[in-house]
Design a protein around this motif. Structure first.
Motif, PDB file in Angstrom:
ATOM      1  N   LEU A 229     -14.513 -10.168   6.116  1.00 38.08           N
ATOM      2  CA  LEU A 229     -14.203 -11.449   6.828  1.00 38.08           C
ATOM      3  C   LEU A 229     -14.754 -11.227   8.555  1.00 38.08           C
ATOM      4  CD1 LEU A 229     -11.916 -13.545   7.446  1.00 38.08           C
ATOM      5  CD2 LEU A 229     -10.123 -11.879   7.465  1.00 38.08           C
TER       6      LEU A 229
ATOM      7  N   TYR B 251     -17.966 -12.767   8.182  1.00 41.55           N
ATOM      8  CA  TYR B 251     -18.210 -14.880   8.720  1.00 41.55           C
ATOM      9  C   TYR B 251     -17.259 -14.605   9.753  1.00 41.55           C
ATOM     10  CZ  TYR B 251     -14.903 -18.687   7.019  1.00 41.55           C
ATOM     11  OH  TYR B 251     -15.223 -19.555   7.558  1.00 41.55           O
TER      12      TYR B 251
ATOM     13  N   PHE C  62      -9.160 -16.088   5.040  1.00 40.34           N
ATOM     14  CA  PHE C  62     -10.591 -16.813   4.490  1.00 40.34           C
ATOM     15  C   PHE C  62     -10.180 -18.380   4.267  1.00 40.34           C
ATOM     16  CE2 PHE C  62     -11.772 -12.193   3.243  1.00 40.34           C
ATOM     17  CZ  PHE C  62     -13.743 -12.683   3.460  1.00 40.34           C
ATOM     18  N   LEU C  63      -8.699 -18.354   3.584  1.00 41.73           N
ATOM     19  CA  LEU C  63      -8.103 -19.949   3.514  1.00 41.73           C
ATOM     20  C   LEU C  63      -7.643 -20.537   4.210  1.00 41.73           C
ATOM     21  CD1 LEU C  63      -6.408 -18.829  -0.165  1.00 41.73           C
ATOM     22  CD2 LEU C  63      -8.834 -19.792  -0.275  1.00 41.73           C
ATOM     23  N   LEU C  64      -7.465 -20.863   5.397  1.00 43.34           N
ATOM     24  CA  LEU C  64      -6.845 -21.129   5.745  1.00 43.34           C
ATOM     25  C   LEU C  64      -8.050 -22.099   7.041  1.00 43.34           C
ATOM     26  CD1 LEU C  64      -3.359 -19.821   7.462  1.00 43.34           C
ATOM     27  CD2 LEU C  64      -3.619 -21.422   6.088  1.00 43.34           C
ATOM     28  N   PRO C  65      -8.122 -23.145   7.573  1.00 44.41           N
ATOM     29  CA  PRO C  65      -8.923 -23.150   8.778  1.00 44.41           C
ATOM     30  C   PRO C  65      -9.003 -22.578  10.362  1.00 44.41           C
ATOM     31  CG  PRO C  65      -7.300 -25.067   8.628  1.00 44.41           C
ATOM     32  CD  PRO C  65      -6.914 -24.351   7.303  1.00 44.41           C
ATOM     33  N   ASN C  66     -10.135 -22.333  10.606  1.00 55.51           N
ATOM     34  CA  ASN C  66     -10.098 -22.168  11.943  1.00 55.51           C
ATOM     35  C   ASN C  66      -9.906 -23.305  12.952  1.00 55.51           C
ATOM     36  OD1 ASN C  66     -10.788 -19.157  11.063  1.00 55.51           O
ATOM     37  ND2 ASN C  66     -12.805 -20.018  10.169  1.00 55.51           N
TER      38      ASN C  66
ATOM     39  N   LEU D 107      -5.976 -12.694   2.550  1.00 58.59           N
ATOM     40  CA  LEU D 107      -6.243 -15.216   1.534  1.00 58.59           C
ATOM     41  C   LEU D 107      -6.324 -15.394   2.540  1.00 58.59           C
ATOM     42  CD1 LEU D 107      -4.310 -13.625  -1.575  1.00 58.59           C
ATOM     43  CD2 LEU D 107      -6.890 -13.706  -0.619  1.00 58.59           C
ATOM     44  N   LEU D 108      -5.184 -15.103   3.864  1.00 59.88           N
ATOM     45  CA  LEU D 108      -4.953 -16.343   4.907  1.00 59.88           C
ATOM     46  C   LEU D 108      -6.196 -16.951   5.605  1.00 59.88           C
ATOM     47  CD1 LEU D 108      -1.022 -15.745   5.654  1.00 59.88           C
ATOM     48  CD2 LEU D 108      -2.223 -17.838   3.992  1.00 59.88           C
TER      49      LEU D 108
END
Length: 332
Positions: A23, A26, A102-106, A99-100
């Motif tokens: 993460l 990323y 990776f999954l939620l938009p920045n 998970l949040l």
């Protein structure tokens, strides 16, 4: 606990630790790390990814070795609980935020978060000030006046205003620069807590237009707000997102920014109230650059600085300069 079950626990730990390392990588690769932490902390976070990778690889080694019986028990470890519910709860505390991530938009913080935290329109309210000295008593005043009268007599027989006698000449008036410095010192009075702001205020006072730069955003707003009487009528340019709250007039909005000291968890919104004839044409969260004249006004029972705007320019949402940070060089 069987070797197979213990190996599974090591594998889960490895997946979690390596997941956090990935993460971080990323966020660095996508240039989104500064949406969560201040730039001065970025180096520490990047190095932490190296440590997480090392721990994750070690957990993988333990998972494989335990599964094939190559790791002997030494009775010095802390085996996981045999309760499936407890293990699920503990691991879930780490898996859910991963998970949040990776999954939620920045996305950047904006008006919705400012409404929850409350926009700060009194930037200098948090500046500590030296308490005022107590007023002298009537008795001490009388004693001081008596002492002054006694010391004002000239031992050489001259007048009280000329202790050097009749032959003394008048003191020089000083240069224009000294006079200007004296005026600035009078305008920007300071104590030990506000001296840095007074020094910076003198520099801002000499500028034809105060340009609120990102690198000095907090320091500039603090200084202008602290000495607002000196800056009434001065020109100021600044940029930020449009924000409104209940009670504002149709011709008012706030140009604000989020200030971060360490990470987004301590983000606080700071801004300046502006008045503009066509304020309603600018939607919340629109990034703008405004130019106008500084004034004072009262809002929600507090005296705040206000920018009477005569020009608004729409900006693209900045990718890497959405937030502002305390400047470490201020006061040095």
């Amino acid at each position: 606990m069987s070797a197979k079950t213990l190996s599974l626990h090591h594998a889960v730990k490895a997946a979690i630790v390596l997941g956090f390392a990935m993460l971080i990588v990323y966020l660095v690769k996508s240039d989104n790390l500064t949406l969560y932490i201040a730039p001065r902390m970025a180096g520490y976070v990047k190095w932490s990814a190296v440590g997480l990778y090392a721990v994750g690889i070690y957990e993988l080694y333990l998972a494989v070795s335990t599964r094939w019986g190559r790791v002997s028990a030494c009775d010095c470890d802390h085996p996981p609980s045999r309760s499936a519910l407890k293990n699920t709860t503990v691991y879930g505390l780490f898996v859910l935020p991963l998970l949040l991530g990776f999954l939620l938009p920045n996305t950047t913080l904006g008006s919705s978060m400012a409404a929850k935290k409350g926009m700060n329109l009194n930037a200098s309210a948090s500046i500590r000030k030296e308490p005022a000295a107590p007023a002298p008593s009537p008795a001490s005043n009388a004693a001081a006046q008596s002492s002054d009268r006694a010391g004002s007599a000239s031992p050489s027989g001259g007048s009280p205003g000329n202790a050097g006698g009749a032959g003394s000449s008048a003191a020089p008036t000083g240069s224009a620069t000294a006079s200007d410095d004296s005026k600035l010192n009078e305008l920007f009075k300071a104590d030990k807590f506000t001296q840095a702001y007074a020094d910076y205020g003198k520099k801002l006072y000499a500028m034809p237009t105060i340009d609120v730069q990102e690198s000095w955003y907090l320091e500039t707003l603090n200084t202008v707000d602290l000495y607002i009487d000196n800056f009434v009528g001065h020109r100021m340019d600044m940029s930020g997102f449009v924000y409104r709250q209940d009670g504002m007039k149709d011709n008012q909005f706030v140009v604000g920014r989020f200030a971060i000291s360490c990470c987004s968890a301590d983000a606080a919104p700071y801004g300046v109230l502006v008045e503009y004839d066509r304020a309603k044409s600018w939607a919340n969260d629109t990034w703008v650059r405004v130019s106008g004249t500084l004034q004072k006004t009262t809002y929600d029972g507090d005296e705040v600085m206000m920018l009477k705007v005569d020009k608004v320019t729409k900006l693209e949402t900045p990718k890497d300069k959405q937030y502002v940070y305390p400047n470490p060089d201020f006061g040095l």
